[in-house]
Structure formats: C-alpha cells, structure tokens
Write an enzyme that holds these catalytic residues in place. Structure first.
Site, PDB file in Angstrom:
ATOM      1  N   GLU A 132      -4.068   7.140  -4.936  1.00 18.26           N
ATOM      2  CA  GLU A 132      -4.490   6.288  -6.772  1.00 18.26           C
ATOM      3  C   GLU A 132      -5.715   6.607  -6.543  1.00 18.26           C
ATOM      4  OE1 GLU A 132      -3.453   1.964  -5.788  1.00 18.26           O
ATOM      5  OE2 GLU A 132      -1.690   2.442  -4.937  1.00 18.26           O
ATOM      6  N   ARG A 178       0.775  -1.685  -0.041  1.00 19.37           N
ATOM      7  CA  ARG A 178      -0.013   0.261   0.295  1.00 19.37           C
ATOM      8  C   ARG A 178       1.162   1.068   0.295  1.00 19.37           C
ATOM      9  NH1 ARG A 178      -3.157  -2.768  -1.722  1.00 19.37           N
ATOM     10  NH2 ARG A 178      -5.294  -2.676  -0.487  1.00 19.37           N
ATOM     11  N   HIS A 207      -0.556   0.057  -9.552  1.00  9.95           N
ATOM     12  CA  HIS A 207      -1.725  -0.937  -8.823  1.00  9.95           C
ATOM     13  C   HIS A 207      -2.432  -2.498  -9.280  1.00  9.95           C
ATOM     14  CE1 HIS A 207      -4.110  -0.618  -4.851  1.00  9.95           C
ATOM     15  NE2 HIS A 207      -3.740  -2.375  -4.813  1.00  9.95           N
TER      16      HIS A 207
HETATM   17  C1  DGY Z   1      -5.792  -6.384  -2.679  1.00 10.00           C
HETATM   18  O1  DGY Z   1      -6.224  -6.809  -2.262  1.00 10.00           O
HETATM   19  O2  DGY Z   1      -5.716  -5.552  -1.476  1.00 10.00           O
HETATM   20  C2  DGY Z   1      -5.148  -5.422  -3.780  1.00 10.00           C
HETATM   21  O3  DGY Z   1      -4.577  -4.436  -3.579  1.00 10.00           O
HETATM   22  C3  DGY Z   1      -6.141  -5.054  -4.477  1.00 10.00           C
HETATM   23  O4  DGY Z   1      -7.357  -4.401  -4.417  1.00 10.00           O
END
Ligand code: DGY
Length: 320
Positions: free
Chosen positions: A268, A239, A286
C-alpha cells in the site's frame, strides 16, 4: 511552559488542524505524502510530539535514531503495526492510538465489501457503465445471498463487534474466533470458536478484524483457506499482512473461494495487480475509516491523548 511543538505529516481534517493549531505550535508537512524515515528522524529534533498515520513507519532503525526531544507518538490510527512498540517503549517514547471512533465506519466498509463481493459489484458496475449491458436472463449475474448465511469473524474487538451488529441486521448467523470469549452481553448470541479449526468450516463468509502482529501474519493462507467451505467469500478491512495474497489468488482461481472484498493489501498504496485482473475481487483503497465524522473523531482522539500527556495525565489510549 512554552506550547509543545507538534509535527503533523499528513493532511488531517480541518477541525483537527484548527484544534491542534489552537493548542500547539504545529509544523504541518506541506505536501500530503507519507513521512519518510529521514523526515521522521529529522523532525524528531524539532518537535515534542508527532501525530502520524499508518503511513509513517517507526521501525527499530528509525526509533534508534530519534532525537530525545520527541516524547510522544500520538497515532491517528487504531492499528499500530507501523510502530515498533518495543523499541519505542525502550526509548521511553509514549505511543497512543485511536480506538472506538472508527469502528462503525470500518464495519460499514466491511459490509459494502461483503455485499459487493457477493453480488458481482465489479462486473455489474462495469457492464452498465460501459454501455455493454445488452441482455438479461434469470441466470445472469447470480450471486450469493447473505441473509441467513453463516458469517465467521476473526477478531471480536471493537470493529469486529460493530460488524457483527450490522450483519445481525442482515439476518446472518455470527460465529467468531477471539483469544477470549466475550461476555454473553457482548456476544448477542454469536457462537465462539476457541480455534480456527472449528470456525473456518462454518464460515460461508469470513471477515478479518484482528490486528497485524507476528502471530497473525498470513493467517489466511493455503491451509486456512482450504478449511473454508467451497464458495466462501472473504473480506479484509484490517491489514494486508493478514492474508497470503498468492494463496488467496490460487483459491479464487480454483473457485474454492467465490469472491473477495478487500480494503487492505500487502503493498500500500498500490495493491496487487493480480487481484485487479479478477472481477470477483471487489477492492477499495484502504478507506475503512474515511468518513468526515470519523476523521474528525480520530483527530480529536489523538489530540485528547496529547492533551493528557502534556498535562501530566495518562493518555487514555496508551499502547506503549
Ligand atoms: C487504522 O486506523 O488503523 C486505519 O487502518 C487507518 O489508518
């Protein structure tokens, strides 16, 4: 009992949608755009359940306004930092996620980012693509070798372990920090560090695989970056919240950090234009879990959780 009504705000895989429509009355958002706070609140009065992604935010404010009809948020994501779990739990709304099924896909992207950052993927691709490649020399585009290098992993959960397994295949020496030490069976020879203080100075490569929480926000900052060896390479597929982006840019500018591979950003969609100006930052939008097989598996896992809930059983992946 009538079929439960389900809101699906984002375009999920065809197989997921087909199964959802077979078993539920589905309201799908027609355009594939993030569900806004107003949409989430309005839909909560019309549905019994939702399958959101990390792009739909269940803040305390939103949760306070949810209609009592909506009883379960079955996330199509492993990360749940977009959900205020405490507020949802207080309202008695069940929350689930989709662990396990995206670990390999995300670990593959971490490997791609690590290799791309280490071997000038951005500058090299552009040079060839633009037709500007007009010379070669032994001192041209010399990068960092990963074979035999020390890799530090922060967060040795499912994705961290999948990444370690792939990195071992490249002959890397694995060091990790995790709240608790893994069993020797799961460690496969990786070296546990109780604190970042001992892990970071070892990490010629550092990859982040921990959840974003109040405790891990800006975990990688000026102080922790300075603890990495000079020339270290940083990878983030977890993240954006984990990284103080200004501090990372300063560390890249001072050449203390040689390169970074990033799939996640503070903002994002969009990312950070300051990274975009630097050839030594290899970036993706992402897409860690974005493979066809994994999208089906994530959708099915979210539906498994819903099926259990509506059958009166405990969903396997309940997080609140
Ligand atoms: C997650 O599953 O957390 C990925 O980042 C995609 O959303």
């Amino acid at each position: 009992m009538d079929r439960p009504v389900l809101w699906i705000p984002r375009r999920l895989s065809d197989a997921t949608l087909a199964r959802a429509q077979r078993d539920y009355t589905v309201i799908a958002k027609p355009d594939d755009t993030p569900g806004t706070a107003a949409e989430i609140i309005a839909m909560s009065a019309q549905v019994d359940a939702m399958i959101p992604c990390h792009s739909e935010h269940f803040s305390a404010d939103v949760v306070a306004k949810l209609d009592p009809r909506m009883r379960i948020v079955a996330n199509h994501s492993v990360g749940v930092d977009h959900c205020d779990l405490e507020s949802l739990a207080k309202r008695g709304i069940v929350v689930t996620n989709t662990p396990d099924v995206l670990s390999d896909a995300t670990a593959e992207i971490a490997m791609l980012l690590m290799l791309g950052a280490a071997r000038h993927a951005v500058a090299g691709d552009r040079l060839v693509r633009t037709g500007a490649w007009d010379s070669w020399s032994p001192s041209f585009m010399v990068g960092t070798q990963i074979t035999g290098a020390r890799l530090g992993i922060i967060g040795m959960g499912r994705v961290g372990r999948a990444f370690a397994q792939k990195a071992r295949g490249f002959g890397m020496e694995i060091h990790y920090h995790n709240r608790s030490r893994l069993s020797p069976k799961d460690e496969h020879g990786a070296i546990w560090h109780e604190t970042l203080d001992t892990l970071l100075p070892q990490a010629q490569f550092l990859s982040l695989h921990c959840p974003a929480t109040a405790q891990t926000r800006d975990l990688l900052n000026a102080q922790t970056l300075a603890m990495l060896p000079k020339g270290a390479i940083v990878v983030n597929t977890a993240r954006g919240a984990l990284v103080d982006e200004d501090a990372l840019i300063a560390a890249l500018d001072s050449e203390h950090i040689a390169a970074a591979g990033l799939d996640c950003f503070k903002v994002e969609p969009g990312g950070n234009p300051a990274f975009a100006m630097r050839d030594n930052v290899f970036m993706l939008p992402h897409i860690g879990s974005a493979t066809r097989a994994t999208r089906d598996a994530m959708g099915f896992r979210a539906l498994d959780n819903l099926d259990a809930f509506f059958a009166g059983r405990a969903p396997a992946d309940r997080v609140a």
